[in-house]
Scaffold this motif. Structure first.
Motif, PDB file in Angstrom:
ATOM      1  N   ARG A 179      39.251  53.063  54.596  1.00 42.00           N
ATOM      2  CA  ARG A 179      38.408  53.030  55.805  1.00 42.00           C
ATOM      3  C   ARG A 179      37.301  51.970  55.751  1.00 42.00           C
ATOM      4  O   ARG A 179      37.008  51.324  56.750  1.00 42.00           O
ATOM      5  N   TRP A 180      36.696  51.817  54.555  1.00 40.65           N
ATOM      6  CA  TRP A 180      35.446  51.027  54.473  1.00 40.65           C
ATOM      7  C   TRP A 180      35.180  50.705  53.018  1.00 40.65           C
ATOM      8  O   TRP A 180      35.508  51.487  52.122  1.00 40.65           O
ATOM      9  N   MET A 181      34.571  49.528  52.751  1.00 41.33           N
ATOM     10  CA  MET A 181      34.169  49.154  51.393  1.00 41.33           C
ATOM     11  C   MET A 181      32.837  48.413  51.439  1.00 41.33           C
ATOM     12  O   MET A 181      32.491  47.794  52.442  1.00 41.33           O
ATOM     13  N   ARG A 182      32.112  48.483  50.336  1.00 52.32           N
ATOM     14  CA  ARG A 182      30.880  47.708  50.198  1.00 52.32           C
ATOM     15  C   ARG A 182      30.551  47.567  48.720  1.00 52.32           C
ATOM     16  O   ARG A 182      30.945  48.410  47.903  1.00 52.32           O
ATOM     17  N   ASP A 183      29.813  46.526  48.367  1.00 52.09           N
ATOM     18  CA  ASP A 183      29.285  46.405  46.999  1.00 52.09           C
ATOM     19  C   ASP A 183      27.806  46.768  47.038  1.00 52.09           C
ATOM     20  O   ASP A 183      27.025  46.155  47.763  1.00 52.09           O
ATOM     21  N   PRO A 184      27.401  47.791  46.291  1.00 50.48           N
ATOM     22  CA  PRO A 184      26.014  48.293  46.370  1.00 50.48           C
ATOM     23  C   PRO A 184      25.062  47.451  45.532  1.00 50.48           C
ATOM     24  O   PRO A 184      24.742  47.788  44.402  1.00 50.48           O
ATOM     25  N   THR A 185      24.584  46.357  46.110  1.00 46.62           N
ATOM     26  CA  THR A 185      23.713  45.428  45.384  1.00 46.62           C
ATOM     27  C   THR A 185      22.254  45.841  45.583  1.00 46.62           C
ATOM     28  O   THR A 185      21.848  46.898  45.129  1.00 46.62           O
ATOM     29  N   ARG A 186      21.452  44.999  46.225  1.00 47.50           N
ATOM     30  CA  ARG A 186      20.032  45.330  46.405  1.00 47.50           C
ATOM     31  C   ARG A 186      19.884  46.667  47.130  1.00 47.50           C
ATOM     32  O   ARG A 186      20.488  46.885  48.162  1.00 47.50           O
ATOM     33  N   GLY A 187      19.056  47.531  46.557  1.00 46.83           N
ATOM     34  CA  GLY A 187      18.886  48.865  47.120  1.00 46.83           C
ATOM     35  C   GLY A 187      19.842  49.881  46.547  1.00 46.83           C
ATOM     36  O   GLY A 187      19.690  51.076  46.782  1.00 46.83           O
ATOM     37  N   GLY A 188      20.850  49.411  45.796  1.00 45.18           N
ATOM     38  CA  GLY A 188      21.730  50.313  45.074  1.00 45.18           C
ATOM     39  C   GLY A 188      22.650  51.152  45.943  1.00 45.18           C
ATOM     40  O   GLY A 188      22.812  50.936  47.147  1.00 45.18           O
ATOM     41  N   LEU A 189      23.262  52.133  45.304  1.00 50.30           N
ATOM     42  CA  LEU A 189      24.227  53.006  45.967  1.00 50.30           C
ATOM     43  C   LEU A 189      23.589  53.792  47.102  1.00 50.30           C
ATOM     44  O   LEU A 189      24.199  53.993  48.161  1.00 50.30           O
ATOM     45  N   ALA A 190      22.341  54.225  46.917  1.00 56.02           N
ATOM     46  CA  ALA A 190      21.671  55.040  47.939  1.00 56.02           C
ATOM     47  C   ALA A 190      21.512  54.270  49.248  1.00 56.02           C
ATOM     48  O   ALA A 190      21.801  54.803  50.332  1.00 56.02           O
ATOM     49  N   THR A 191      21.054  53.024  49.164  1.00 61.33           N
ATOM     50  CA  THR A 191      20.855  52.233  50.375  1.00 61.33           C
ATOM     51  C   THR A 191      22.181  51.940  51.051  1.00 61.33           C
ATOM     52  O   THR A 191      22.305  52.030  52.283  1.00 61.33           O
ATOM     53  N   ASN A 233      23.484  46.866  41.622  1.00 58.60           N
ATOM     54  CA  ASN A 233      24.738  46.648  40.908  1.00 58.60           C
ATOM     55  C   ASN A 233      25.302  45.303  41.365  1.00 58.60           C
ATOM     56  O   ASN A 233      25.092  44.894  42.504  1.00 58.60           O
ATOM     57  N   GLU A 234      26.033  44.627  40.493  1.00 55.13           N
ATOM     58  CA  GLU A 234      26.637  43.355  40.886  1.00 55.13           C
ATOM     59  C   GLU A 234      28.114  43.272  40.536  1.00 55.13           C
ATOM     60  O   GLU A 234      28.714  42.204  40.654  1.00 55.13           O
ATOM     61  N   GLY A 235      28.712  44.387  40.119  1.00 56.64           N
ATOM     62  CA  GLY A 235      30.135  44.374  39.808  1.00 56.64           C
ATOM     63  C   GLY A 235      30.788  45.714  40.078  1.00 56.64           C
ATOM     64  O   GLY A 235      31.759  46.088  39.427  1.00 56.64           O
ATOM     65  N   LYS A 236      30.241  46.443  41.041  1.00 58.17           N
ATOM     66  CA  LYS A 236      30.792  47.743  41.417  1.00 58.17           C
ATOM     67  C   LYS A 236      31.029  47.762  42.924  1.00 58.17           C
ATOM     68  O   LYS A 236      30.353  47.061  43.680  1.00 58.17           O
ATOM     69  N   LEU A 237      31.988  48.581  43.332  1.00 55.84           N
ATOM     70  CA  LEU A 237      32.201  48.766  44.762  1.00 55.84           C
ATOM     71  C   LEU A 237      32.214  50.250  45.079  1.00 55.84           C
ATOM     72  O   LEU A 237      32.500  51.094  44.231  1.00 55.84           O
ATOM     73  N   VAL A 238      31.884  50.551  46.326  1.00 57.66           N
ATOM     74  CA  VAL A 238      32.008  51.901  46.853  1.00 57.66           C
ATOM     75  C   VAL A 238      32.975  51.821  48.027  1.00 57.66           C
ATOM     76  O   VAL A 238      32.935  50.873  48.822  1.00 57.66           O
ATOM     77  N   ALA A 239      33.887  52.781  48.091  1.00 59.26           N
ATOM     78  CA  ALA A 239      34.918  52.769  49.122  1.00 59.26           C
ATOM     79  C   ALA A 239      35.056  54.149  49.736  1.00 59.26           C
ATOM     80  O   ALA A 239      34.825  55.170  49.072  1.00 59.26           O
ATOM     81  N   VAL A 240      35.442  54.175  50.996  1.00 61.99           N
ATOM     82  CA  VAL A 240      35.771  55.423  51.685  1.00 61.99           C
ATOM     83  C   VAL A 240      37.255  55.386  52.015  1.00 61.99           C
ATOM     84  O   VAL A 240      37.754  54.413  52.592  1.00 61.99           O
TER      85      VAL A 240
END
Length: 300
Positions: A179-191, A233-240
């Motif tokens: 459905r969706w992907m992003r890399d949680p950089t500035r502000g981290g996973l929470a942002t 983070n600079e080498g992780k992704l979050v996906a739905v």
């Protein structure tokens, strides 16, 4: 936090992105500003569902900056581009007076060809979808903070900076189940997840015990009074992904070295108030708001 926009050219759908990098120090455990600039731009394209093709690089260099150091950083950038399978097709340099640029700033732009197997966006996120993360969080921000020499912490933490296009290609094979992907950089996973909640008009519910954080990273965050959910983070992704595709997605991620630590950390729920909730091990839950300000300046 940068992102990419989609453009159409002669029937092809392209993703285009740009970002600037002002990390201090320029070299840190696990990487440097040259590698970071390439990986950051590659990742912005990759999580938009595109195959990164080429980058440009602009350097703002402070008067008196050592040429050997500049050569080393550009060589690092070249190696990172080779590893990611992209070319640095254009570049520029500008020199400013001493003290005006913190040594070196790098601005990159990148272009990629959209992978048509998956169509991503907030509008595709549905209640019941699962939230996945590709590995341990907060490593880049803590590595950079420790590299500044202001903390007397004996930690073996290195930045996670890496190109994510191999992971995203594997996930795009899921088609509409992604459905969706992003890399949680500035502000981290929470942002990043707060942006997801706002864009999808849904509630993101995380299981705190499943969120992967290395013990030494967690300890450093506790000493600093920082929640690891807000650290870059600079080498992780979050996906739905769709609930019936979660296992296949985890298998795809774990088959790649950069996704060996991938886990399912929560789900999307329908709610009148879009927000991010974390269920704690003690039976309660807490709201995780959008980050206001940045506790770790000049980290990317």
């Amino acid at each position: 936090m940068s992102s990419s926009d989609l453009v159409a050219v002669n029937g092809m759908r392209l993703a285009f992105t740009t970002d600037s990098y002002v990390v201090r120090p320029l070299r840190f455990p696990g990487g440097d500003i040259g590698e970071l600039a390439v990986n950051g731009t590659v990742n912005d394209l990759a999580v938009s569902g595109a195959v990164p093709l080429a980058l440009s690089a602009g350097f703002v260099i402070e008067e008196g900056f050592p040429l050997d150091e500049l050569r080393g950083l550009t060589a690092s950038m070249a190696r990172a581009a080779l590893d990611a399978g992209v070319s640095v097709a254009a570049g520029d340099t500008k020199v400013v007076e001493r003290g005006a640029a913190d040594g070196l700033y790098v601005t990159t732009a990148g272009i990629g060809l959209l992978d048509l197997r998956a169509v991503l966006g907030f509008e595709h996120v549905r209640p019941g979808d699962r939230v996945l993360v590709s590995g341990g969080i907060a490593e880049h921000g803590i590595a950079v903070m420790c590299a500044r020499g202001r903390l007397e912490l004996e930690l073996d933490v290195v930045s996670d900076t890496a190109p994510l296009n191999g992971l995203t290609a594997a996930l795009c094979a899921l088609g509409p189940e992604l459905r969706w992907m992003r890399d949680p950089t500035r502000g981290g996973l929470a942002t990043t997840l707060n942006e997801l909640a706002a864009g999808a008009r849904a509630t993101v519910v995380l299981d705190e015990e499943t969120i992967p954080v290395r013990d030494d990273v967690r300890a450093a965050c506790e000493i600093l009074g920082i929640d690891p959910l807000y650290v870059a983070n600079e080498g992780k992704l979050v996906a739905v992904v769709a609930p019936d595709a979660a296992e296949a997605a985890l298998t795809a991620l774990r088959s790649h070295p950069l996704g060996a630590g991938a886990v399912d950390i929560g789900e999307i729920r329908e709610d009148d108030e879009p927000l991010v909730l974390v269920d704690t091990p003690y039976g309660g839950s807490r709201i995780v708001d959008m980050l206001v300000g940045d506790p770790l300046p000049r980290i990317c």
